[in-house]
Motif scaffolding. Structure first.
Motif, mmCIF file in Angstrom:
data_model
loop_
_atom_site.group_PDB
_atom_site.id
_atom_site.type_symbol
_atom_site.label_atom_id
_atom_site.label_comp_id
_atom_site.label_asym_id
_atom_site.label_seq_id
_atom_site.Cartn_x
_atom_site.Cartn_y
_atom_site.Cartn_z
ATOM 1 N N GLU A 118 0.829 -1.207 0.000
ATOM 2 C CA GLU A 118 0.000 0.000 0.000
ATOM 3 C C GLU A 118 0.863 1.257 0.000
ATOM 4 N N PHE A 133 -6.349 4.118 0.359
ATOM 5 C CA PHE A 133 -6.698 2.784 0.846
ATOM 6 C C PHE A 133 -7.495 2.820 2.152
ATOM 7 N N LEU A 136 -11.285 0.781 3.047
ATOM 8 C CA LEU A 136 -11.741 -0.151 2.021
ATOM 9 C C LEU A 136 -12.313 -1.416 2.659
ATOM 10 N N THR A 180 -9.306 0.768 -4.870
ATOM 11 C CA THR A 180 -10.382 -0.224 -4.761
ATOM 12 C C THR A 180 -10.150 -1.393 -5.704
ATOM 13 N N ASN A 183 -7.552 -3.605 -4.087
ATOM 14 C CA ASN A 183 -8.174 -4.277 -2.948
ATOM 15 C C ASN A 183 -9.013 -5.471 -3.412
ATOM 16 N N ARG A 195 -9.263 -7.217 7.357
ATOM 17 C CA ARG A 195 -8.651 -6.152 6.565
ATOM 18 C C ARG A 195 -7.209 -5.927 7.024
ATOM 19 N N PHE A 198 -2.063 -5.974 2.518
ATOM 20 C CA PHE A 198 -2.220 -6.835 1.359
ATOM 21 C C PHE A 198 -1.306 -8.061 1.442
#
Length: 402
Positions: A118, A133, A136, A180, A183, A195, A198
């Motif tokens: 990110e 981010f 999200l 998005t 994501n 969440r 990543f």
């Protein structure tokens, strides 16, 4: 001795100068010079006599210094005479200088030691203090697919079809849209869940131990971008035609998935698997049959790919994987490149069979979307043209049945 200003004015239009001359004339530090290159204000190229060094466009340096008589600031001069198929592309995303890769002026190998995917996207997208981010969530209608890669492309193509064209839209809105998209792609590959960052979500999806997810994070960050290639050109061409970030990145990812980079990574992955099964003489067998060991050596980094070093330095490789690297480097006389390092790391993390290629494609997405955003917001044209060389209408060689 560095030429004087008067001599510069007469010669700069077609000259390339070493770093020392550029720094001396501009009166800046190396970091500032690299930033000028990253922003497209000074063109740079490798020194043909010493690939470890970089040369800088004298005309661009002269403009920044205020010496008159040159074109407008921002025009990138061709490094060499135009050749068939050449396109000139201005970019502020990344560049290679003095054997190092830089993301918007940041040394990528150093950046990857602590940065997340990110944070890397925010850097490459030019987000500044804005965090696209934030907040999200999970998209309810998930995409299907038999493999991680199939779901990756399914999620990306769905957004390419859904999202509005990029022409005339607000840059911040486009960055939020890109966030998005990324994501949703991560969820498609790893499955919905907490969440987390990543790389942590991907690690959970691939059943990588939490303590080892840092190695996956580093690999994803180092995969984000690397110089001009067909994937970047495809991305920018689509973006210049008005494609959304997802649509432009889709074009680039398709080009990347079948490119020499991907084929080299697949070959390196196969070599590592073979060498683990039958380690004795594996490197020499490849040298004898193919003349090279896949994944070792680099055209871009002749003295060693810094990304490979950064990826493997803290990977705590087991003895068999270390032996594969050492034997191949000794037999071929070339250090492990990015492909070999990623192939070895994929085995270290026990990723799926094609996990190394999945990491490359997912890691490259933030970089491809950075090129899309850069193309959309900067608006600099891609200087390329198609020259017809086929049969003339009605002439010899024309298709008589047409």
């Amino acid at each position: 001795m560095m030429p004087g200003v008067g001599q510069w004015a007469g010669e700069a239009a077609d000259r390339w100068i070493p770093r020392e001359d550029a720094l001396s004339l501009l009166g800046v530090k190396p970091q500032t010079l690299y930033a000028y290159v990253s922003r497209g204000r000074i063109a740079a190229r490798s020194d043909p006599l010493d690939p470890r060094r970089s040369l800088y466009a004298a005309a661009d340096v002269a403009r920044l210094k205020g010496i008159s008589g040159f074109e407008a600031i921002g025009q990138v001069l061709p490094f060499e005479p135009a050749v068939k198929g050449e396109a000139v592309v201005q970019s502020s995303v990344s560049f290679v200088a003095d054997g190092r890769l830089y993301y918007r002026g940041r040394d990528a190998s150093e950046w990857a030691q602590t940065a997340t995917v990110e944070e890397t996207a925010r850097l490459l997208w030019g987000c500044g203090a804005t965090n696209p981010f934030a907040g999200l969530g999970v998209r309810v209608d998930s995409v299907g697919g038999a493999s991680h890669r199939a779901r990756l492309f399914a999620a990306l193509s769905r957004r390419a079809e859904e999202d509005l064209p990029s022409t005339g839209r607000d840059p911040d809105a486009l960055r939020r849209e890109a966030a998005t998209v990324l994501n949703e792609v991560i969820d498609a590959v790893a499955g919905p869940g907490p969440r987390l960052f990543f790389h942590q979500r991907l690690a959970r999806g691939w059943k990588v131990l939490e303590r080892d997810s840092v190695h996956l994070r580093r690999a994803l960050v180092l995969a984000a971008d690397h110089d001009l290639n067909p994937a970047v050109l495809a991305t920018r061409a689509a973006a210049s035609g008005g494609a959304s970030p997802a649509g432009a990145a889709m074009a680039g990812l398709v080009a990347l998935s079948s490119s020499p980079v991907a084929r080299n990574l697949k070959a390196a992955t196969a070599y590592v698997a073979e060498a683990r099964r039958d380690p004795v003489g594996a490197a020499q067998r490849h040298l004898t049959s193919d003349g090279a060991i896949p994944g070792f050596g680099s055209d871009s980094f002749r003295h060693g790919d810094p990304r490979a070093d950064a990826m493997l330095a803290l990977a705590e490789l087991p003895g068999d994987l270390l032996a594969i690297l050492r034997e191949a480097e000794a037999a071929g006389g070339a250090r492990a490149g990015f492909a070999a390092a990623l192939a070895v790391l994929a085995r270290r993390l026990d990723l799926p069979r094609d996990g190394a290629l999945d990491v490359l494609l997912i890691g490259r997405l933030p970089g491809l979307m950075a090129h899309a955003l850069d193309q959309i917001t900067d608006g600099s044209p891609i200087r390329a043209r198609l020259r017809y060389v086929g049969p003339r209408p009605g002439g010899e060689g024309a298709d008589a049945g047409a």
